[in-house]
Design a protein around this motif. Sequence first.
Motif, mmCIF file in Angstrom:
data_model
loop_
_atom_site.group_PDB
_atom_site.id
_atom_site.type_symbol
_atom_site.label_atom_id
_atom_site.label_comp_id
_atom_site.label_asym_id
_atom_site.label_seq_id
_atom_site.Cartn_x
_atom_site.Cartn_y
_atom_site.Cartn_z
ATOM 1 N N GLY A 201 -60.971 -31.572 14.625
ATOM 2 C CA GLY A 201 -59.676 -32.235 13.500
ATOM 3 C C GLY A 201 -59.490 -31.251 12.680
ATOM 4 O O GLY A 201 -60.311 -30.411 12.261
ATOM 5 N N ILE A 202 -58.120 -30.860 12.629
ATOM 6 C CA ILE A 202 -57.485 -29.758 11.752
ATOM 7 C C ILE A 202 -56.959 -30.553 10.539
ATOM 8 O O ILE A 202 -55.832 -31.287 10.845
ATOM 9 C CB ILE A 202 -56.671 -28.804 12.549
ATOM 10 C CG1 ILE A 202 -57.244 -28.336 13.600
ATOM 11 C CG2 ILE A 202 -56.118 -27.773 11.505
ATOM 12 C CD1 ILE A 202 -58.668 -27.567 13.480
ATOM 13 N N SER A 203 -56.963 -30.297 9.444
ATOM 14 C CA SER A 203 -56.364 -30.856 8.220
ATOM 15 C C SER A 203 -56.301 -29.953 7.036
ATOM 16 O O SER A 203 -57.241 -28.806 7.090
ATOM 17 C CB SER A 203 -56.888 -32.301 7.874
ATOM 18 O OG SER A 203 -58.304 -31.948 7.398
ATOM 19 N N GLU A 204 -55.843 -30.144 6.006
ATOM 20 C CA GLU A 204 -55.652 -29.457 4.746
ATOM 21 C C GLU A 204 -56.852 -29.933 3.772
ATOM 22 O O GLU A 204 -57.044 -31.119 3.768
ATOM 23 C CB GLU A 204 -54.331 -29.567 4.109
ATOM 24 C CG GLU A 204 -54.220 -28.824 2.885
ATOM 25 C CD GLU A 204 -52.754 -28.941 2.286
ATOM 26 O OE1 GLU A 204 -52.538 -28.599 1.047
ATOM 27 O OE2 GLU A 204 -51.776 -29.074 3.262
ATOM 28 N N PRO A 205 -57.692 -29.053 3.313
ATOM 29 C CA PRO A 205 -58.725 -29.562 2.275
ATOM 30 C C PRO A 205 -58.105 -30.422 1.135
ATOM 31 O O PRO A 205 -56.820 -30.363 0.534
ATOM 32 C CB PRO A 205 -59.096 -28.324 1.756
ATOM 33 C CG PRO A 205 -59.057 -27.336 2.848
ATOM 34 C CD PRO A 205 -57.817 -27.778 3.190
ATOM 35 N N ASP A 206 -59.045 -31.350 0.711
ATOM 36 C CA ASP A 206 -58.442 -32.225 -0.471
ATOM 37 C C ASP A 206 -57.219 -33.024 -0.473
ATOM 38 O O ASP A 206 -56.449 -33.238 -1.299
ATOM 39 C CB ASP A 206 -58.424 -31.340 -1.655
ATOM 40 C CG ASP A 206 -59.696 -30.321 -1.840
ATOM 41 O OD1 ASP A 206 -60.823 -31.059 -1.795
ATOM 42 O OD2 ASP A 206 -59.419 -29.271 -2.241
ATOM 43 N N THR A 207 -56.950 -33.619 0.986
ATOM 44 C CA THR A 207 -55.650 -34.349 1.287
ATOM 45 C C THR A 207 -56.514 -35.729 1.886
ATOM 46 O O THR A 207 -55.650 -36.408 2.709
ATOM 47 C CB THR A 207 -54.775 -33.718 1.938
ATOM 48 O OG1 THR A 207 -55.404 -33.450 3.307
ATOM 49 C CG2 THR A 207 -54.265 -32.496 1.412
ATOM 50 N N ASP A 208 -57.559 -36.002 1.352
ATOM 51 C CA ASP A 208 -58.152 -37.339 2.049
ATOM 52 C C ASP A 208 -57.525 -38.392 1.357
ATOM 53 O O ASP A 208 -58.018 -39.217 0.433
ATOM 54 C CB ASP A 208 -59.592 -37.162 1.906
ATOM 55 C CG ASP A 208 -60.386 -38.439 2.812
ATOM 56 O OD1 ASP A 208 -59.637 -38.686 3.655
ATOM 57 O OD2 ASP A 208 -61.491 -38.462 2.598
ATOM 58 N N TRP A 209 -56.262 -38.758 1.553
ATOM 59 C CA TRP A 209 -55.379 -39.869 0.977
ATOM 60 C C TRP A 209 -55.319 -40.751 1.934
ATOM 61 O O TRP A 209 -55.574 -40.883 3.151
ATOM 62 C CB TRP A 209 -54.094 -39.207 0.317
ATOM 63 C CG TRP A 209 -54.353 -38.012 -0.281
ATOM 64 C CD1 TRP A 209 -55.268 -37.955 -1.333
ATOM 65 C CD2 TRP A 209 -53.477 -36.757 -0.199
ATOM 66 N NE1 TRP A 209 -55.093 -36.481 -1.732
ATOM 67 C CE2 TRP A 209 -54.120 -35.955 -1.366
ATOM 68 C CE3 TRP A 209 -52.299 -36.394 0.204
ATOM 69 C CZ2 TRP A 209 -53.397 -34.643 -1.699
ATOM 70 C CZ3 TRP A 209 -51.917 -35.230 -0.052
ATOM 71 C CH2 TRP A 209 -52.564 -34.421 -0.879
ATOM 72 N N ALA A 210 -54.429 -41.910 1.398
ATOM 73 C CA ALA A 210 -54.006 -42.991 2.326
ATOM 74 C C ALA A 210 -53.017 -42.801 3.316
ATOM 75 O O ALA A 210 -52.726 -43.516 4.193
ATOM 76 C CB ALA A 210 -53.657 -44.395 1.278
ATOM 77 N N LYS A 211 -52.222 -41.762 2.899
ATOM 78 C CA LYS A 211 -50.858 -41.124 3.617
ATOM 79 C C LYS A 211 -50.611 -40.047 3.323
ATOM 80 O O LYS A 211 -51.041 -39.431 2.179
ATOM 81 C CB LYS A 211 -49.934 -42.328 3.797
ATOM 82 C CG LYS A 211 -49.111 -42.330 2.280
ATOM 83 C CD LYS A 211 -48.237 -43.484 2.647
ATOM 84 C CE LYS A 211 -47.360 -43.539 1.066
ATOM 85 N NZ LYS A 211 -46.084 -44.567 1.141
ATOM 86 N N PRO A 212 -49.954 -39.155 4.277
ATOM 87 C CA PRO A 212 -49.371 -37.883 3.773
ATOM 88 C C PRO A 212 -48.591 -37.786 2.522
ATOM 89 O O PRO A 212 -47.772 -38.991 1.973
ATOM 90 C CB PRO A 212 -48.437 -37.383 5.002
ATOM 91 C CG PRO A 212 -49.078 -38.109 5.921
ATOM 92 C CD PRO A 212 -49.456 -39.571 5.508
ATOM 93 N N SER A 213 -48.545 -36.807 1.553
ATOM 94 C CA SER A 213 -47.698 -36.770 0.407
ATOM 95 C C SER A 213 -45.991 -36.850 0.527
ATOM 96 O O SER A 213 -45.515 -37.392 -0.414
ATOM 97 C CB SER A 213 -47.878 -35.593 -0.391
ATOM 98 O OG SER A 213 -47.453 -34.495 0.494
ATOM 99 N N PHE A 214 -45.660 -36.591 1.663
ATOM 100 C CA PHE A 214 -44.240 -36.525 2.069
ATOM 101 C C PHE A 214 -43.720 -38.068 2.685
ATOM 102 O O PHE A 214 -42.730 -38.034 3.069
ATOM 103 C CB PHE A 214 -44.054 -35.312 2.986
ATOM 104 C CG PHE A 214 -44.892 -35.176 4.214
ATOM 105 C CD1 PHE A 214 -44.600 -35.859 5.407
ATOM 106 C CD2 PHE A 214 -45.914 -34.058 3.959
ATOM 107 C CE1 PHE A 214 -45.465 -35.529 6.442
ATOM 108 C CE2 PHE A 214 -46.830 -33.855 5.068
ATOM 109 C CZ PHE A 214 -46.498 -34.671 6.304
ATOM 110 N N TYR A 215 -44.567 -38.871 2.815
ATOM 111 C CA TYR A 215 -44.245 -40.159 3.162
ATOM 112 C C TYR A 215 -44.166 -41.199 1.964
ATOM 113 O O TYR A 215 -45.199 -41.184 1.014
ATOM 114 C CB TYR A 215 -45.337 -40.843 4.237
ATOM 115 C CG TYR A 215 -44.585 -40.401 5.770
ATOM 116 C CD1 TYR A 215 -43.667 -41.244 6.359
ATOM 117 C CD2 TYR A 215 -45.200 -39.147 5.994
ATOM 118 C CE1 TYR A 215 -43.551 -40.936 7.646
ATOM 119 C CE2 TYR A 215 -44.505 -38.817 7.334
ATOM 120 C CZ TYR A 215 -43.807 -39.540 8.133
ATOM 121 O OH TYR A 215 -43.158 -39.243 9.494
#
Length: 215
Positions: A201-215
């Motif tokens: 799984g590939i993701s950005e650190p510290d983005t464990d959010w309910a949805k992406p910031s751009f939505y």
Amino acid sequence: MMKILILGAVGQIARMLTNELLHKTDHSIVLFARNGRKRLNIVDDRRVLIVDGDFKDKDKLVHAMEDVDLVYINDMGNENSTKTIIDAMKDAGVKRVIAASVLGIYDEVPGAFGEWNKRMIGETPRMRSQVESARMLENSDLNYTLLRLTWLYNQAGNTKYMITQKDEPFKGAQVTRQAVTQCVMDIIGEQSDKYHRVSLGISEPDTDWAKPSFY
């Protein structure tokens, strides 16, 4: 020095990867895409070969794989194409492949983000194709690295990424295409078998959010 085949070479990550390989390595590159000669502009034709072709054309794929050490698949959203690529690799005698897939193919995304992701892509035909493509790759005898990418965006200079393993809950609602490109470069440069026959799984650190910031 390696010879690397990029399938789906007009995609954004594929273009970034081509640029990085040309500027930071001595590897030679084969770029495979529909109407690739019209859609791709390559400055260093001594190291780059462009092949016009379709993923469903096994003979063309086998030809493009001649003397290739590693294949990068920019998209696995069609299981028929994935099967043809796997069959072509067997015929060409190429074993090493890095393939871009998406998060959620194992239902591995927990919590609010997992529910949001299911609503967005969970029941789509393309998602079902991603699941089947990953299954075929993992059941093959190829030396694969499967990349399960979270939601993508562009941000120049942001190459931060984190990895979760197949048996771990997926974390991270977004990642830059620049970071995915860096991840692929790191895997290509790794001389050990650290990334062999694994699904990451590939993701950005510290983005464990309910949805992406751009939505």
